[in-house]
Write an enzyme that holds these catalytic residues in place. Sequence first.
Site, PDB file in Angstrom:
ATOM      1  N   SER A  19       0.803  -1.225   0.000  1.00 25.25           N
ATOM      2  CA  SER A  19       0.000   0.000   0.000  1.00 25.25           C
ATOM      3  C   SER A  19       0.834   1.272   0.000  1.00 25.25           C
ATOM      4  O   SER A  19       0.353   2.324  -0.403  1.00 25.25           O
ATOM      5  CB  SER A  19      -0.939   0.013   1.213  1.00 25.25           C
ATOM      6  N   ASP A  63      -2.877   6.787  10.686  1.00 21.13           N
ATOM      7  CA  ASP A  63      -2.598   5.439  11.189  1.00 21.13           C
ATOM      8  C   ASP A  63      -1.185   5.309  11.750  1.00 21.13           C
ATOM      9  O   ASP A  63      -0.832   4.295  12.351  1.00 21.13           O
ATOM     10  CB  ASP A  63      -2.840   4.389  10.100  1.00 21.13           C
ATOM     11  N   HIS A  66       1.470   4.799   7.279  1.00 24.99           N
ATOM     12  CA  HIS A  66       1.606   5.211   5.885  1.00 24.99           C
ATOM     13  C   HIS A  66       2.073   6.664   5.780  1.00 24.99           C
ATOM     14  O   HIS A  66       1.554   7.531   6.492  1.00 24.99           O
ATOM     15  CB  HIS A  66       0.281   5.033   5.137  1.00 24.99           C
TER      16      HIS A  66
END
Length: 209
Positions: free
Chosen positions: A35, A181, A184
């Site tokens: 991701s 989060d 990231h």
Amino acid sequence: MGLALASPALVTAEPARRITPPGRRAKVVTILGDSITAGLGLPADQALPARLQAALAAIGAPAVVRGAGVSGDTMAAGLARVDFSVQADSDLCIVALGGNDLLQGLDPKATQASLERIVRRLKARRIGVLVAGMVAPPVIGHGYAHDYDWVFPAVARAERVPLYPNLLDGVGQIINLTQRDGIHPNAQGVQVIARRLAPVVARALKAHA
């Protein structure tokens, strides 16, 4: 990283004719990742493939950078799709996987075995390889962290390919460079990664020429 699977984010930035002199084929860099490569939470023009392409151009090493990132992918998942995710015209593949192996607590020996196979498959296709490692955070148990951290330099050394030791160097654990989060990178964080990674990618491309 992210644990929810998503379709690969293929980011083909500026067309080759705009970044290379007439008559010369643009170098192609593919980032095989998760991701972070897919740009979770970011528009495509702020994701790592686009920002790395811009950073390479800024240092006089223009290349087309393609993103082949799937959110949630482990090293084994990357191995399962490396042959079709990394197109044949790639001059260099940055293998930027392993974060989800860490999050899931997978056996570092299995991660290492999958990384070795990815590198060997790419080399067999005459595609240059740059291993982008990850580093376990301090909260991870010392024994596991040691074994995990060793995976990337061990494979790079054994397979004689260049290593970028920590993809999140300068960004990980820094609040104003990560998304909510805490994992990231945000747009600013991606810029930091791209600027630091670009010279290493440029050297790898030159060595593979």
